[in-house]
Enzyme design. Structure first.
Site, PDB file in Angstrom:
ATOM      1  N   HIS A   1       0.845  -1.208   0.000  1.00  0.00           N
ATOM      2  CA  HIS A   1       0.000   0.000   0.000  1.00  0.00           C
ATOM      3  C   HIS A   1       0.873   1.247   0.000  1.00  0.00           C
ATOM      4  O   HIS A   1       1.943   1.284   0.621  1.00  0.00           O
ATOM      5  CB  HIS A   1      -0.983   0.001   1.173  1.00  0.00           C
ATOM      6  CG  HIS A   1      -0.363  -0.015   2.545  1.00  0.00           C
ATOM      7  ND1 HIS A   1       0.042   1.121   3.191  1.00  0.00           N
ATOM      8  CD2 HIS A   1      -0.107  -1.051   3.400  1.00  0.00           C
ATOM      9  CE1 HIS A   1       0.517   0.803   4.387  1.00  0.00           C
ATOM     10  NE2 HIS A   1       0.455  -0.505   4.534  1.00  0.00           N
TER      11      HIS A   1
ATOM     12  N   ASP B   1       0.099   4.419   1.052  1.00  0.00           N
ATOM     13  CA  ASP B   1      -0.041   5.416   2.107  1.00  0.00           C
ATOM     14  C   ASP B   1       0.736   5.038   3.357  1.00  0.00           C
ATOM     15  O   ASP B   1       1.154   3.889   3.532  1.00  0.00           O
ATOM     16  CB  ASP B   1      -1.510   5.633   2.446  1.00  0.00           C
ATOM     17  CG  ASP B   1      -2.193   4.356   2.929  1.00  0.00           C
ATOM     18  OD1 ASP B   1      -1.909   3.278   2.376  1.00  0.00           O
ATOM     19  OD2 ASP B   1      -3.016   4.431   3.866  1.00  0.00           O
TER      20      ASP B   1
ATOM     21  N   GLU C   1      -4.840   2.266   2.896  1.00  0.00           N
ATOM     22  CA  GLU C   1      -4.843   1.080   3.755  1.00  0.00           C
ATOM     23  C   GLU C   1      -4.849   1.467   5.223  1.00  0.00           C
ATOM     24  O   GLU C   1      -5.569   0.871   6.029  1.00  0.00           O
ATOM     25  CB  GLU C   1      -3.604   0.233   3.435  1.00  0.00           C
ATOM     26  CG  GLU C   1      -3.606  -1.154   4.100  1.00  0.00           C
ATOM     27  CD  GLU C   1      -2.907  -1.193   5.441  1.00  0.00           C
ATOM     28  OE1 GLU C   1      -2.894  -2.266   6.081  1.00  0.00           O
ATOM     29  OE2 GLU C   1      -2.365  -0.144   5.886  1.00  0.00           O
TER      30      GLU C   1
ATOM     31  N   ASP D   1       4.038  -6.565   3.264  1.00  0.00           N
ATOM     32  CA  ASP D   1       3.655  -5.647   4.334  1.00  0.00           C
ATOM     33  C   ASP D   1       3.823  -6.260   5.722  1.00  0.00           C
ATOM     34  O   ASP D   1       3.126  -5.880   6.654  1.00  0.00           O
ATOM     35  CB  ASP D   1       2.201  -5.200   4.126  1.00  0.00           C
ATOM     36  CG  ASP D   1       1.815  -4.017   4.999  1.00  0.00           C
ATOM     37  OD1 ASP D   1       2.716  -3.333   5.495  1.00  0.00           O
ATOM     38  OD2 ASP D   1       0.608  -3.798   5.187  1.00  0.00           O
TER      39      ASP D   1
END
Length: 488
Positions: free
Chosen positions: A77, A79, A146, A170
């Site tokens: 992601h 962000d 996210e 992640d």
């Protein structure tokens, strides 16, 4: 800024991470980064497109002779969580992240670093530009929002992705691979509560609880750290016999970060001021004793407020609100019996606000069981209904059911053993990886999640271990190459 990052190895990954640090990207403000990545892809001749929500996909054809290999999706992601120390002015929509190296770790100066999930994004970009790597068809999927809502994954287009294998980048522990995660939901509570003006016998005082460590509301929920909202409410309870009334309250900034600070303005009878100070001093020592070795910086202070012409909740409304917050679910609810050592269900009292009688709460419930998640949300509804508040649930997302017998996991473990000499620890995480949502939309996907060692995510203490980044890169590169060849 951050030119020193390009001297770290592996250079392609760190070069991309420098771009991520230099390009502001808090949740909801990823547009500039998306535009930059699209221009970068154009420069390399890579196809790219977006779905209706704005999630970005960049594709690279297979190496010659490997066109029939299973398609691999590299996913992260764009962000980052926007958290800064209270005394550090930082505009996350405009200012770059300032980084420095200390004792083998990369840190940011007084803000979150964005290694979550900048490391994964940078690794995927480095893979896409690696012309020496043998690979099958590649897709890099970069989702939006996210950290704030899982919005990118929840709104991901169906029948869009083409790959058969998804590598989520992640995770935050070297030597570990994740095959399952908790689901979650935001619980929001709102109410308009009755107020009256301060009478002549009352003074306006500012109560502050500061100095906590904070952290990730999933990964750190079981570490015994203080929750500023929970602890400040304990202070308010201690002052009930002093006839204190709430004027306002501001605690926490993000539902997925353990609150490090909370502040309340009180209307307090002047004659009770010394008694209040005595009670708070005793409570501060109690809290320091309880949190010794975990949150040693806790401070509880009471000082004059500059609020003028303030209105406070009525005595009954103030008492009911404080009592409701005091008994609201917070922290670890239950440990898993199916996966020993893993939190099954938890709740974070992330954001609490009170202004002019308008009350708002945002909590994040996580659970490996959707039924337990729903039960916590229902308990909020039952509790806050007693004070006339409205409760709703938003952004609910499913957990990721483990598949311990998957061929993908076996290949990863074999490579890990071959390259590092040890088996990886196979884990289920009490956090909201996007895999659960992506798996619900694309049930045929085979998925694992892994990454470098990141500590202090979602707080200004966030840091990433530099050596673990090199290990993560080597494993990712080796896995992509291995998946380009038929399984043996």
């Amino acid at each position: 800024m951050n030119s020193h990052l390009e001297q770290l190895a592996p250079r392609p990954l760190w070069r991309h991470f420098r771009t991520l640090c230099d390009t502001p990207r808090p949740s909801g403000h990823e547009a500039a980064l998306v535009a930059h990545l699209e221009a970068w892809a154009d420069g390399l001749g890579l196809a790219h497109d977006r779905d209706a929500f704005g999630n970005l996909r960049i594709r690279k054809p297979a190496s010659p002779g490997h066109e029939k290999a299973p398609g691999v999706i590299l996913q992260g992601h764009l962000d980052m969580v926007a958290q800064a120390n209270a005394d550090h002015p930082h505009d996350f929509t405009r200012d770059p992240i300032a980084t420095y190296v200390e004792d083998g770790w990369l840190h940011a100066r007084d803000t979150t670093l964005g290694a979550d999930n900048g490391m994964g994004v940078a690794a995927a970009l480095a893979i896409l530009e690696d012309d020496d790597l043998v690979h099958g068809p590649l897709e890099a999927l970069f989702t939006l929002e996210e950290e704030s809502s899982m919005g990118g994954a929840l709104n991901l287009a169906e029948d869009w992705l083409e790959g058969e294998i998804l590598l989520n980048l992640d995770s935050e522990d070297r030597g570990q691979v994740y095959i399952g995660c908790a689901g979650g939901a935001d619980v929001l509570v709102d109410a308009q509560l009755p107020t009256t003006g301060l009478d002549e016998s009352e003074v306006s005082m500012r109560l502050a609880l500061t100095g906590l460590t904070g952290g990730h509301s999933g990964l750190d929920i079981d570490k015994g750290r203080g929750n500023a909202n929970r602890l400040l409410v304990r202070a308010l309870r201690r002052l009930e016999d002093c006839d204190a009334r709430l004027v306002d309250y501001h605690g926490g900034t993000l539902r997925n970060a353990l609150p490090r600070e909370a502040f309340a303005t009180l209307a307090l009878p002047a004659e009770e001021l010394e008694a209040a100070r005595t009670r708070l001093a005793a409570l501060e020592q109690e809290l320091r004793d309880e949190l010794a070795g975990v949150d040693d910086g806790l401070q509880l202070t009471l000082g004059p407020s500059d609020a003028e012409d303030a209105t406070a909740l009525t005595h009954d409304a103030s008492r009911l609100l404080v009592n409701a917050l005091h008994v609201a679910p917070c922290g670890v609810e239950r440990m898993s019996t199916a996966v020993p050592g893993v939190v099954e269900t938890s709740n974070n009292l992330g954001v609490v606000r009170l202004e002019d009688g308008r009350f708002h709460l945002c909590a994040l419930v996580r659970s490996l069981r959707d039924s337990a998640r729903a039960d916590i949300a229902d308990r909020f509804h039952a509790l806050f209904e007693l004070i006339g508040a409205r409760t709703r649930v938003e952004n609910a997302y499913p957990g990721w059911t483990p598949a311990p017998e998957s061929p993908l996991l076996a290949r990863f473990c074999s490579l890990h053993r071959e390259r590092l000499g040890v088996d990886p620890a196979v884990k289920v995480i009490h956090a909201g990886l996007e895999c659960g949502i992506l798996g619900a939309k694309y049930p045929a996907l085979s998925m694992i999640s892994f990454g470098p060692s990141i500590r202090g995510a979602h707080s200004p203490d966030e840091r990433v271990e530099i050596d673990s980044v090199a290990e993560f890169w080597d494993m990712l590169r080796a896995l992509v190459e291995d998946l380009a060849s038929p399984a043996t």
